[in-house]
Each structure stands twice: as C-alpha cells, then as structure tokens.
Design a protein around this motif. Structure first.
Motif, PDB file in Angstrom:
ATOM      1  N   VAL A 145     125.708  38.184  16.371  1.00  0.00           N
ATOM      2  CA  VAL A 145     126.628  37.161  15.895  1.00  0.00           C
ATOM      3  C   VAL A 145     127.908  37.872  15.470  1.00  0.00           C
ATOM      4  O   VAL A 145     127.918  38.641  14.525  1.00  0.00           O
ATOM      5  CB  VAL A 145     126.041  36.398  14.683  1.00  0.00           C
ATOM      6  N   ASP A 146     128.972  37.625  16.211  1.00  0.00           N
ATOM      7  CA  ASP A 146     130.232  38.255  15.847  1.00  0.00           C
ATOM      8  C   ASP A 146     131.286  37.187  15.544  1.00  0.00           C
ATOM      9  O   ASP A 146     131.012  35.991  15.598  1.00  0.00           O
ATOM     10  CB  ASP A 146     130.691  39.231  16.920  1.00  0.00           C
ATOM     11  N   GLU A 147     132.483  37.647  15.246  1.00  0.00           N
ATOM     12  CA  GLU A 147     133.590  36.750  14.894  1.00  0.00           C
ATOM     13  C   GLU A 147     133.875  35.722  15.982  1.00  0.00           C
ATOM     14  O   GLU A 147     134.126  34.558  15.694  1.00  0.00           O
ATOM     15  CB  GLU A 147     134.870  37.558  14.665  1.00  0.00           C
ATOM     16  N   LYS A 148     133.852  36.148  17.224  1.00  0.00           N
ATOM     17  CA  LYS A 148     134.202  35.257  18.338  1.00  0.00           C
ATOM     18  C   LYS A 148     133.240  34.065  18.418  1.00  0.00           C
ATOM     19  O   LYS A 148     133.656  32.948  18.676  1.00  0.00           O
ATOM     20  CB  LYS A 148     134.207  36.014  19.671  1.00  0.00           C
ATOM     21  N   ILE A 149     131.955  34.333  18.206  1.00  0.00           N
ATOM     22  CA  ILE A 149     130.974  33.250  18.250  1.00  0.00           C
ATOM     23  C   ILE A 149     131.259  32.249  17.142  1.00  0.00           C
ATOM     24  O   ILE A 149     131.243  31.036  17.353  1.00  0.00           O
ATOM     25  CB  ILE A 149     129.536  33.808  18.147  1.00  0.00           C
ATOM     26  N   MET A 150     131.547  32.750  15.956  1.00  0.00           N
ATOM     27  CA  MET A 150     131.836  31.853  14.838  1.00  0.00           C
ATOM     28  C   MET A 150     133.163  31.117  15.055  1.00  0.00           C
ATOM     29  O   MET A 150     133.303  29.959  14.669  1.00  0.00           O
ATOM     30  CB  MET A 150     131.871  32.635  13.523  1.00  0.00           C
ATOM     31  N   GLU A 151     134.125  31.774  15.718  1.00  0.00           N
ATOM     32  CA  GLU A 151     135.393  31.111  16.029  1.00  0.00           C
ATOM     33  C   GLU A 151     135.179  29.940  16.989  1.00  0.00           C
ATOM     34  O   GLU A 151     135.802  28.893  16.840  1.00  0.00           O
ATOM     35  CB  GLU A 151     136.384  32.108  16.638  1.00  0.00           C
ATOM     36  N   VAL A 152     134.285  30.123  17.966  1.00  0.00           N
ATOM     37  CA  VAL A 152     133.971  29.036  18.899  1.00  0.00           C
ATOM     38  C   VAL A 152     133.372  27.862  18.137  1.00  0.00           C
ATOM     39  O   VAL A 152     133.762  26.707  18.325  1.00  0.00           O
ATOM     40  CB  VAL A 152     133.015  29.518  20.019  1.00  0.00           C
ATOM     41  N   ALA A 153     132.433  28.151  17.253  1.00  0.00           N
ATOM     42  CA  ALA A 153     131.797  27.090  16.458  1.00  0.00           C
ATOM     43  C   ALA A 153     132.829  26.380  15.585  1.00  0.00           C
ATOM     44  O   ALA A 153     132.826  25.140  15.490  1.00  0.00           O
ATOM     45  CB  ALA A 153     130.685  27.681  15.598  1.00  0.00           C
ATOM     46  N   GLU A 154     133.715  27.132  14.951  1.00  0.00           N
ATOM     47  CA  GLU A 154     134.754  26.527  14.107  1.00  0.00           C
ATOM     48  C   GLU A 154     135.728  25.693  14.930  1.00  0.00           C
ATOM     49  O   GLU A 154     136.159  24.621  14.499  1.00  0.00           O
ATOM     50  CB  GLU A 154     135.500  27.623  13.338  1.00  0.00           C
ATOM     51  N   TYR A 155     136.063  26.144  16.122  1.00  0.00           N
ATOM     52  CA  TYR A 155     136.967  25.397  17.001  1.00  0.00           C
ATOM     53  C   TYR A 155     136.343  24.053  17.392  1.00  0.00           C
ATOM     54  O   TYR A 155     136.994  23.014  17.351  1.00  0.00           O
ATOM     55  CB  TYR A 155     137.311  26.221  18.245  1.00  0.00           C
ATOM     56  N   ILE A 156     135.069  24.103  17.769  1.00  0.00           N
ATOM     57  CA  ILE A 156     134.369  22.857  18.108  1.00  0.00           C
ATOM     58  C   ILE A 156     134.347  21.940  16.890  1.00  0.00           C
ATOM     59  O   ILE A 156     134.579  20.727  17.000  1.00  0.00           O
ATOM     60  CB  ILE A 156     132.935  23.144  18.608  1.00  0.00           C
ATOM     61  N   ASP A 157     134.090  22.514  15.729  1.00  0.00           N
ATOM     62  CA  ASP A 157     134.026  21.728  14.497  1.00  0.00           C
ATOM     63  C   ASP A 157     135.348  21.033  14.196  1.00  0.00           C
ATOM     64  O   ASP A 157     135.376  19.878  13.769  1.00  0.00           O
ATOM     65  CB  ASP A 157     133.628  22.634  13.327  1.00  0.00           C
ATOM     66  N   LYS A 158     136.449  21.727  14.447  1.00  0.00           N
ATOM     67  CA  LYS A 158     137.775  21.165  14.169  1.00  0.00           C
ATOM     68  C   LYS A 158     138.210  20.122  15.189  1.00  0.00           C
ATOM     69  O   LYS A 158     139.018  19.259  14.894  1.00  0.00           O
ATOM     70  CB  LYS A 158     138.823  22.279  14.130  1.00  0.00           C
ATOM     71  N   THR A 159     137.684  20.215  16.417  1.00  0.00           N
ATOM     72  CA  THR A 159     138.194  19.357  17.489  1.00  0.00           C
ATOM     73  C   THR A 159     137.302  18.169  17.848  1.00  0.00           C
ATOM     74  O   THR A 159     137.765  17.250  18.516  1.00  0.00           O
ATOM     75  CB  THR A 159     138.440  20.178  18.774  1.00  0.00           C
ATOM     76  N   ILE A 160     136.038  18.196  17.417  1.00  0.00           N
ATOM     77  CA  ILE A 160     135.125  17.107  17.773  1.00  0.00           C
ATOM     78  C   ILE A 160     134.439  16.600  16.507  1.00  0.00           C
ATOM     79  O   ILE A 160     133.951  17.395  15.699  1.00  0.00           O
ATOM     80  CB  ILE A 160     134.056  17.580  18.794  1.00  0.00           C
ATOM     81  N   VAL A 161     134.386  15.282  16.360  1.00  0.00           N
ATOM     82  CA  VAL A 161     133.697  14.691  15.213  1.00  0.00           C
ATOM     83  C   VAL A 161     132.207  14.985  15.301  1.00  0.00           C
ATOM     84  O   VAL A 161     131.673  15.262  16.375  1.00  0.00           O
ATOM     85  CB  VAL A 161     133.950  13.161  15.127  1.00  0.00           C
ATOM     86  N   ASP A 162     131.505  14.918  14.164  1.00  0.00           N
ATOM     87  CA  ASP A 162     130.088  15.262  14.138  1.00  0.00           C
ATOM     88  C   ASP A 162     129.205  14.296  14.927  1.00  0.00           C
ATOM     89  O   ASP A 162     128.129  14.668  15.382  1.00  0.00           O
ATOM     90  CB  ASP A 162     129.579  15.336  12.696  1.00  0.00           C
ATOM     91  N   THR A 163     129.637  13.047  15.065  1.00  0.00           N
ATOM     92  CA  THR A 163     128.861  12.076  15.848  1.00  0.00           C
ATOM     93  C   THR A 163     129.746  11.501  16.950  1.00  0.00           C
ATOM     94  O   THR A 163     130.187  10.358  16.878  1.00  0.00           O
ATOM     95  CB  THR A 163     128.310  10.946  14.956  1.00  0.00           C
ATOM     96  N   PRO A 164     130.013  12.301  17.988  1.00  0.00           N
ATOM     97  CA  PRO A 164     130.897  11.858  19.070  1.00  0.00           C
ATOM     98  C   PRO A 164     130.188  10.871  19.995  1.00  0.00           C
ATOM     99  O   PRO A 164     128.958  10.752  19.968  1.00  0.00           O
ATOM    100  CB  PRO A 164     131.210  13.157  19.800  1.00  0.00           C
ATOM    101  N   PRO A 165     130.956  10.198  20.844  1.00  0.00           N
ATOM    102  CA  PRO A 165     130.336   9.314  21.831  1.00  0.00           C
ATOM    103  C   PRO A 165     129.548  10.140  22.866  1.00  0.00           C
ATOM    104  O   PRO A 165     129.709  11.365  22.951  1.00  0.00           O
ATOM    105  CB  PRO A 165     131.532   8.630  22.489  1.00  0.00           C
TER     106      PRO A 165
END
Length: 122
Positions: A98-118
């Motif tokens: 688990v490195d920074e890049k993996i966590m950055e991907v997760a954070e990017y998804i978190d910022k761009t998609i709501v938790d309960t998307p269609p």
C-alpha cells in the motif's frame, strides 16, 4: 471474494507435498488464531474483488458503484495489512503493498463520486 481462487484450488490442486503442508499449516494457524480470524472477518467483507474491479477499470467498463467498491477496498488494505502483521502465516503473502499512489486513487474516487451512485452513467 475468493471464488476464483477457490475454483483454482479445486480444479488445479497442489501436488507438491511441501506446498500442501505450507497451505495446511496456514489454514491451521488461521483456525487457531481467534483474534486474527475475528479481525479478518470484519475487514474482508469490506474489500470487493479488487482483481475484477481493476480489470473493469482498465477496460473502461467499470460502473460508478464498482468504482466506489474499488475505493472502499483500497481504503481497507492498510487495516488488512495491520491485521496480518503479527501472525506467522508462512503460506500467505501478508505484505499488501500500500503506497501513496494507491491511497491517492482511493481519495480521487472519494472526491469525484458520491457514496451511493446510480448503477450506470447516462
């Protein structure tokens, strides 16, 4: 989770005695270690089939919900690593990278998609 691996183990069983003993000892350790098993039981359901999700993303066929599942799985990898840290499991690769890049991907998804998307994007 693990359906493909279980199918592989059944259809292509181990034939090397040393490998069989290592797998047996790993299973025995997990059966006997209640604390680790308990932690894994709470963490693993939060991690979807990352291999399948990453394949869907690389093929540009992932749905918004699959991206959220990917995010949730990635965010739980540090907990999985911590749960396995002090357990002697010779036959299990405990080092979840688990490195920074993996966590950055997760954070990017978190910022761009709501938790309960269609289910799909129109």
């Amino acid at each position: 989770m693990g359906e493909r691996l279980l199918k592989k183990w059944i259809t292509q069983p181990l034939t090397n005695l040393k490998d069989i003993e290592i797998r047996h000892n790993t299973v025995e350790e997990l059966v006997n270690n209640f604390e680790c098993r308990s932690k894994l039981s709470s963490i693993l359901p939060k991690i979807s089939d990352l291999e399948r999700l990453i394949t869907r993303v690389s093929n540009s066929s992932a749905t918004p919900r699959e991206l959220v599942n990917l995010k949730n799985g990635l965010l739980n990898l540090p907990d999985l690593t911590q749960a396995l840290k002090n357990v002697e499991l010779i036959g299990l690769n405990k080092e979840v990278f688990v490195d920074e890049k993996i966590m950055e991907v997760a954070e990017y998804i978190d910022k761009t998609i709501v938790d309960t998307p269609p289910l799909t994007i129109k």
